[in-house]
Each structure stands twice: as structure tokens, then as C-alpha cells.
Design an enzyme around this catalytic site. Structure first.
Site, PDB file in Angstrom:
ATOM      1  N   ASP A  47      -7.042   4.394  -4.349  1.00 16.53           N
ATOM      2  CA  ASP A  47      -7.671   4.251  -3.024  1.00 16.53           C
ATOM      3  C   ASP A  47      -8.264   5.626  -2.738  1.00 16.53           C
ATOM      4  OD1 ASP A  47      -7.838   2.332  -0.561  1.00 16.53           O
ATOM      5  OD2 ASP A  47      -7.213   4.211   0.323  1.00 16.53           O
ATOM      6  N   LYS A  56       0.874  -1.186   0.000  1.00 13.74           N
ATOM      7  CA  LYS A  56       0.000   0.000   0.000  1.00 13.74           C
ATOM      8  C   LYS A  56       0.902   1.223   0.000  1.00 13.74           C
ATOM      9  CE  LYS A  56      -4.487   1.036   0.383  1.00 13.74           C
ATOM     10  NZ  LYS A  56      -5.704   0.277   0.075  1.00 13.74           N
TER      11      LYS A  56
HETATM   12  N1  LIG Z   1     -11.346   1.994  -4.400  1.00 11.91           N
HETATM   13  C1  LIG Z   1     -11.199   0.689  -4.205  1.00 11.91           C
HETATM   14  O1  LIG Z   1     -11.186  -0.101  -5.147  1.00 11.91           O
HETATM   15  C2  LIG Z   1     -11.094   0.159  -2.820  1.00 11.91           C
HETATM   16  C3  LIG Z   1     -11.279   0.949  -1.710  1.00 11.91           C
HETATM   17  N2  LIG Z   1     -11.298   0.387  -0.467  1.00 11.91           N
HETATM   18  C4  LIG Z   1     -11.521   1.194   0.720  1.00 11.91           C
HETATM   19  O2  LIG Z   1     -12.799   1.805   0.645  1.00 11.91           O
HETATM   20  C5  LIG Z   1     -12.801   3.039   1.380  1.00 11.91           C
HETATM   21  C6  LIG Z   1     -13.294   4.161   0.478  1.00 11.91           C
HETATM   22  O3  LIG Z   1     -12.424   4.267  -0.651  1.00 11.91           O
HETATM   23  P1  LIG Z   1     -12.872   4.900  -2.043  1.00 11.91           P
HETATM   24  O4  LIG Z   1     -14.348   4.859  -2.163  1.00 11.91           O
HETATM   25  O5  LIG Z   1     -12.042   4.276  -3.066  1.00 11.91           O
HETATM   26  O6  LIG Z   1     -12.372   6.379  -1.870  1.00 11.91           O
HETATM   27  P2  LIG Z   1     -12.988   7.724  -2.446  1.00 11.91           P
HETATM   28  O7  LIG Z   1     -11.919   8.727  -2.351  1.00 11.91           O
HETATM   29  O8  LIG Z   1     -13.647   7.487  -3.746  1.00 11.91           O
HETATM   30  O9  LIG Z   1     -14.122   8.033  -1.375  1.00 11.91           O
HETATM   31  C7  LIG Z   1     -13.860   8.117  -0.018  1.00 11.91           C
HETATM   32  C8  LIG Z   1     -15.131   8.530   0.669  1.00 11.91           C
HETATM   33  O10 LIG Z   1     -14.961   8.470   2.061  1.00 11.91           O
HETATM   34  C9  LIG Z   1     -15.342   9.714   2.620  1.00 11.91           C
HETATM   35  N3  LIG Z   1     -14.524   9.964   3.792  1.00 11.91           N
HETATM   36  C10 LIG Z   1     -13.169  10.090   3.855  1.00 11.91           C
HETATM   37  N4  LIG Z   1     -12.812  10.349   5.117  1.00 11.91           N
HETATM   38  C11 LIG Z   1     -13.945  10.336   5.844  1.00 11.91           C
HETATM   39  C12 LIG Z   1     -14.230  10.516   7.214  1.00 11.91           C
HETATM   40  N5  LIG Z   1     -13.255  10.781   8.085  1.00 11.91           N
HETATM   41  N6  LIG Z   1     -15.521  10.415   7.607  1.00 11.91           N
HETATM   42  C13 LIG Z   1     -16.516  10.161   6.733  1.00 11.91           C
HETATM   43  N7  LIG Z   1     -16.307  10.008   5.417  1.00 11.91           N
HETATM   44  C14 LIG Z   1     -15.037  10.093   4.998  1.00 11.91           C
HETATM   45  C15 LIG Z   1     -15.089  10.723   1.530  1.00 11.91           C
HETATM   46  O11 LIG Z   1     -15.853  11.892   1.714  1.00 11.91           O
HETATM   47  C16 LIG Z   1     -15.529   9.935   0.314  1.00 11.91           C
HETATM   48  O12 LIG Z   1     -16.914   9.983   0.181  1.00 11.91           O
HETATM   49  C17 LIG Z   1     -11.381   3.183   1.909  1.00 11.91           C
HETATM   50  O13 LIG Z   1     -11.310   2.603   3.190  1.00 11.91           O
HETATM   51  C18 LIG Z   1     -10.550   2.345   0.934  1.00 11.91           C
HETATM   52  O14 LIG Z   1      -9.336   1.906   1.499  1.00 11.91           O
HETATM   53  C19 LIG Z   1     -11.163  -0.958  -0.294  1.00 11.91           C
HETATM   54  C20 LIG Z   1     -10.971  -1.784  -1.348  1.00 11.91           C
HETATM   55  C21 LIG Z   1     -10.813  -1.272  -2.691  1.00 11.91           C
HETATM   56  O1  LIG Z   2      -6.799  -2.661  -6.809  1.00 10.85           O
HETATM   57  C1  LIG Z   2      -5.845  -2.597  -6.073  1.00 10.85           C
HETATM   58  O2  LIG Z   2      -4.732  -3.016  -6.317  1.00 10.85           O
HETATM   59  C2  LIG Z   2      -5.957  -1.895  -4.738  1.00 10.85           C
HETATM   60  C3  LIG Z   2      -7.224  -2.059  -4.020  1.00 10.85           C
HETATM   61  C4  LIG Z   2      -7.021  -1.585  -2.627  1.00 10.85           C
HETATM   62  O3  LIG Z   2      -6.272  -0.681  -2.359  1.00 10.85           O
HETATM   63  C5  LIG Z   2      -7.705  -2.289  -1.564  1.00 10.85           C
HETATM   64  O4  LIG Z   2      -8.166  -3.409  -1.785  1.00 10.85           O
HETATM   65  O5  LIG Z   2      -7.777  -1.744  -0.444  1.00 10.85           O
END
Ligand SMILES: NC(=O)C1=CN([C@@H]2O[C@H](COP(=O)(O)OP(=O)(O)OC[C@H]3O[C@@H](n4cnc5c(N)ncnc54)[C@H](O)[C@@H]3O)[C@@H](O)[C@H]2O)C=CC1
Ligand SMILES: O=C(O)CCC(=O)C(=O)O
Length: 439
Positions: A158, A118
Site C-alpha cells: 500500500d 490491513k
Molecule cells: N497499491 C495498490 O495496489 C492499492 C492502493 N490503493 C490506494 O491507493 C492510494 C495510493 O496508493 P499507492 O499508489 O499504492 O501508494 P504509493 O506509495 O505508490 O503512492 C502514494 C502517492 O500518494 C501521494 N500522497 C501521499 N500522501 C499524500 C497527501 N497527503 N497529499 C497528496 N499526495 C499524497 C504520494 O506522494 C504518492 O505519490 C492509497 O489510498 C492506497 O490505499 C488502493 C488499492 C490498491
Molecule cells: O493486494 C492486496 O492485498 C492489498 C490491496 C490493498 O491494500 C487495497 O486494495 O487497498
């Protein structure tokens, strides 16, 4: 755990992630001397390496700005390091170490050959112009490029890193190295990206939730769902839930949550996607676009009565008290779209209430799984069809569910998905490490 705490002072998130895994692994390895003697858990909880670097860039007014960047390469026993890059002011070494540690188990659970890593920077994309984002991404890659590679370490997006940022970083990698390889995933379709990668994490979490409900003879039709976050994972989870006949009543961001009792529709979800991805606005503005919804400043959505809950924002956003409120209001299943959104107290509440509880390393693995499929397509120099990929994602999520059941089924038929995910992931990585000897 005392040793982990001593060796990692001031890293609460990392210690928390290791503790959650250790609780289950100690039990599993009690009568298995090899894992003990070869110190497998201790070795997985010590990253292979951490690269930390300075990232300098110029803002639009010509000021020089300095950020800190990292790549944590946790473990490559079963494949190249793989995991996202996060740009957020809260990023530090503890957060990235916990994420890389979790990623190692998650990637093993997918059944694909990917190790865990990461990266990220304490850069706040909020309020920055597109040119500032581009300059930051280029500067970040100017250091990162020497540590990654299609068979070495393959980053992706992410929090704060989406298709736009991946494009800027891929362009800079190509410019520096003159190599066009699958060094990043989450790429645009024009230059080697995979269909359904943007949808995969949220959709996969809903498939996993449906698998858990099916064990109890239930499905998502007519269920009320509460979701936190409004980014990539949250909006695609909402979309799949609506397609499956559920009523999604909340979304949130760091300023508060919106409650829409009528339920989200595809039109409303499309509005949120455009609002967050293109207009870069706040979720608060949803209530102006869709009267009937209310905004709750500074609050999380966990007090809203629901059947199922999907925390999809960030780590430690759901506490023990939040978990108690969900259970008291009749929530029967929780699937973590985010990484470690539920704190340890919350996990214990769900387990003792025998709530169906899917930890992020199982429920949100669909994203990295389709990243793995993007790597395969890049190696083959081909693009697979959407229908094939959709089926593969469903099969992978069903496979993860089966692995969790195999190692998590306990007394009275209660499936401890946390234990199942931890043990199944540990066993795969641990067995590979045993094969290599002491390295
Ligand atoms: N994008 C991906 O493919 C993956 C993402 N994740 C996890 O999912 C979660 C969200 O990631 P994404 O949707 O990709 O990011 P993103 O940047 O698209 O969205 C993040 C969201 O979380 C909100 N947020 C951030 N900090 C916050 C807080 N302190 N309180 C409330 N809301 C908050 C933001 O306003 C936004 O709506 C993270 O934990 C990330 O590690 C896990 C697996 C894969
Ligand atoms: O697609 C990837 O390699 C990263 C996804 C990721 O950051 C996660 O699973 O938390």
C-alpha cells in the site's frame, strides 16, 4: 452511529467509513429481519482482532528507533484476511481500521474468496537509506509473521510499501519460519509474484471508469483527465488512460500538483515511475524535465477543468468544495483509485449532481483482485500468462460494475455506485456470517 462513535472515540476516519456504509445498509436491511437480529452490520464494524506491536530498528548512525506497527484483521467470513501494509507517518489505528473495514467490502465485490484486513506502521520511508528500510521491514516481520499465513492472513503493499519492501518482508518471513508459501502478494516474479499485479489497481480503475461511461454511451477517447498522486496507482491509471486515448493533465504529491496541458505521454509516465520508484524524488521536478508544465505548490488538482477525475493519492484529499469545483467545471465521472479519497460532503455533492461516482471499494479493487489471482497461482505452484490475467482483470472489473448496478440503480436510471458497492459487499459477507450463527 451514536454507538459506533462512542465505542471508537478519536477515530474519525473509521467512523466516517462506517457512516458511509451505514447510510445505505440501514435502508437495505429495513425489511430483512435476519441481518437486524443477528447484528450483522455491528459485527462487521467490530474488527475480529487488532494486533499492535513495537518495531525497533537501528538507523545508519546507530541510533535505536522505535515505531508502532499494527495488523487489523477485520473479517474472514468469506476467506483469509487480505489487504495491504502501509508505511507512512500518518498511520494510526483509526486509519488502519477504516482501511480494513473498506477492504472487507471491496474483497467481497471481487467475487474471490478473500476476507478483509490491513496493516502498517507509523514509519516514514522518506529520506531513509535502503539498508534502513530493510532493517525496518525485517523488524516489522519479526513480529508480524506469527499472525499471518497463506490460509490465515495475506498482506500486500500500500502507500510506502512496494515490491522492494515486500521482498524484504518475504525474505524475513522465510528466514524465520523456513516456509516458502504465498503469505504475501505483490512479490517479485522470481519468487512467486504475478504478472500485472503492479499495474492492476490503476488499470482496473480505468476499466471501471470506462464501464460507467459506456452505460451513458460514452468512452474515454478525447476526454481530459485529472489525477492526484504519482505513485503506483496514479501512474498506472495515467498509463491506461493514455492508452485509451484520454489526455491526462495532472499528477501530484503531498507538496503540490503538476499541470501539463499538453498531456502525459508514455515517455513522461515512465519518467515519473523511475523518478518516484528509483530516484525517490518529488513531483515538482517534473517541470524541469518537461517544460510547458507548471507546478502548483501546496495545492490539489481539483480546480483544473476536466471530463473525468481520478483521486489516487490518499484518504480525504477531495472535499465538498473540491467536488463542487469539479462539477461546476463539467466533470462527468469520478473513479476513486485511492481508498476513501472523497470526504462525506464530497460524496453527497457528487450524488446530488448525479455525477458518475465510483467509490474506491469498487473502482480500485483490481489490485486486490490480482493479488487473489497471485494466491491461486501460488497454491497451484504455477504462473499464468499475461494475456489470461489481463482478461481476468477486465472480467472482474466488469463483474464488480454489474454488482454495483444490480444494487445501485435508482430513480430515473441514476446508478448510485456507492450504494450498489456497499449493499453488494454487505450481502455477500453478511450471508456468510448468517450461515455461521453467532460466532
Ligand atoms: N497499491 C495498490 O495496489 C492499492 C492502493 N490503493 C490506494 O491507493 C492510494 C495510493 O496508493 P499507492 O499508489 O499504492 O501508494 P504509493 O506509495 O505508490 O503512492 C502514494 C502517492 O500518494 C501521494 N500522497 C501521499 N500522501 C499524500 C497527501 N497527503 N497529499 C497528496 N499526495 C499524497 C504520494 O506522494 C504518492 O505519490 C492509497 O489510498 C492506497 O490505499 C488502493 C488499492 C490498491
Ligand atoms: O493486494 C492486496 O492485498 C492489498 C490491496 C490493498 O491494500 C487495497 O486494495 O487497498
Amino acid at each position: 452511529m451514536e454507538g459506533v462513535k462512542r465505542r471508537n472515540p478519536h477515530q474519525p476516519e473509521f467512523v466516517q467509513a462506517v457512516q458511509e456504509v451505514a447510510e445505505d445498509i440501514f435502508d437495505f436491511i429495513r425489511d430483512k429481519a435476519d441481518y437486524h437480529d443477528q447484528q450483522i452490520l455491528r459485527r462487521i464494524a467490530e474488527p475480529d482482532r487488532i494486533v499492535s506491536f513495537r518495531v525497533c530498528w537501528e538507523d545508519d548512525r546507530g541510533n535505536v528507533r522505535v515505531q508502532r506497527g499494527w495488523r487489523v484483521q477485520n473479517n474472514n467470513a468469506i476467506g483469509p484476511y487480505k489487504g495491504g501494509i502501509r508505511f507512512h507517518p500518518s498511520v494510526n489505528e483509526s486509519v488502519l481500521k477504516f482501511l480494513a473495514f473498506e477492504q472487507t467490502f471491496k474483497n467481497a465485490l471481487t467475487g474471490l474468496p478473500m476476507g478483509g484486513g490491513k496493516g502498517g506502521a507509523n514509519f516514514n520511508p522518506k529520506g531513509k537509506s535502503v539498508r534502513e528500510i530493510m532493517r525496518f521491514c525485517q523488524s516489522f516481520m519479526t513480529e508480524l509473521y506469527r499472525h499471518i499465513g497463506a490460509d490465515v492472513d495475506v498482506p500486500a503493499g500500500d502507500i510506502g510499501v512496494g515490491a522492494r519492501e515486500i521482498g524484504f518482508m518475504f525474505g524475513q518471513y522465510k528466514r524465520i519460519t523456513n516456509h516458502f508459501t504465498g503469505v504475501l502478494t505483490g512479490k517479485g516474479l522470481e519468487y512467486g509474484g504475478s504478472l500485472i499485479r503492479p499495474e492492476a489497481t490503476g488499470y482496473g480503475a480505468v476499466y471501471f471508469l470506462a464501464e460507467m461511461l459506456a452505460v451513458k454511451g460514452q468512452d474515454l477517447t478525447g476526454k481530459t483527465a485529472v489525477i492526484s498522486g504519482s505513485g503506483n496507482v496514479a501512474t498506472h491509471a495515467a498509463e491506461k488512460l493514455v492508452q485509451q486515448g484520454a489526455r491526462v493533465v495532472t499528477l501530484s504529491d503531498s507538496a503540490g500538483f503538476v499541470h501539463d496541458p499538453a498531456g502525459l505521454t508514455q515517455e513522461k509516465i515512465d519518467w515519473v515511475k523511475a523518478h518516484k520508484t528509483h530516484r525517490r524524488g518529488r513531483i515538482e521536478e517534473y517541470v524541469e524535465a518537461f517544460p510547458g508544465a507548471t507546478f502548483h505548490s501546496g495545492q490539489t488538482p481539483w480546480g483544473v477543468p476536466c471530463d473525468v477525475a481520478l483521486p489516487c493519492a490518499t484518504q480525504n484529499e477531495l472535499s465538498g468544495d473540491d467536488a463542487k469545483a469539479l462539477v461546476a467545471n463539467g466533470c462527468i465521472a469520478v473513479a476513486e483509485g485511492a481508498n476513501m479519497p472523497t470526504d462525506l460532503a464530497g460524496v453527497h455533492v457528487f450524488k446530488s449532481a448525479r455525477t458518475l461516482f465510483a467509490p474506491g471499494k469498487a473502482a480500485n479493487a483490481g489490485g486486490v483482485a490480482v493479488s487473489g489471482l497471485e494466491m491461486s497461482q501460488n497454491s497451484e505452484r504455477r504462473s499464468w500468462k499475461e494475456a489470461e490475467l489481463q482478461q481476468m482483470l477486465k472480467d472482474i472489473m466488469a463483474g464488480i460494475h454489474q454488482r454495483c448496478v444490480a444494487y445501485g440503480e435508482g430513480e430515473g436510471g441514476y446508478i448510485d455506485y456507492v450504494k450498489g458497492a456497499n449493499v453488494a459487499g454487505f450481502k455477500k459477507v453478511g450471508d456468510a456470517m448468517l450461515a455461521f450463527g453467532v460466532v
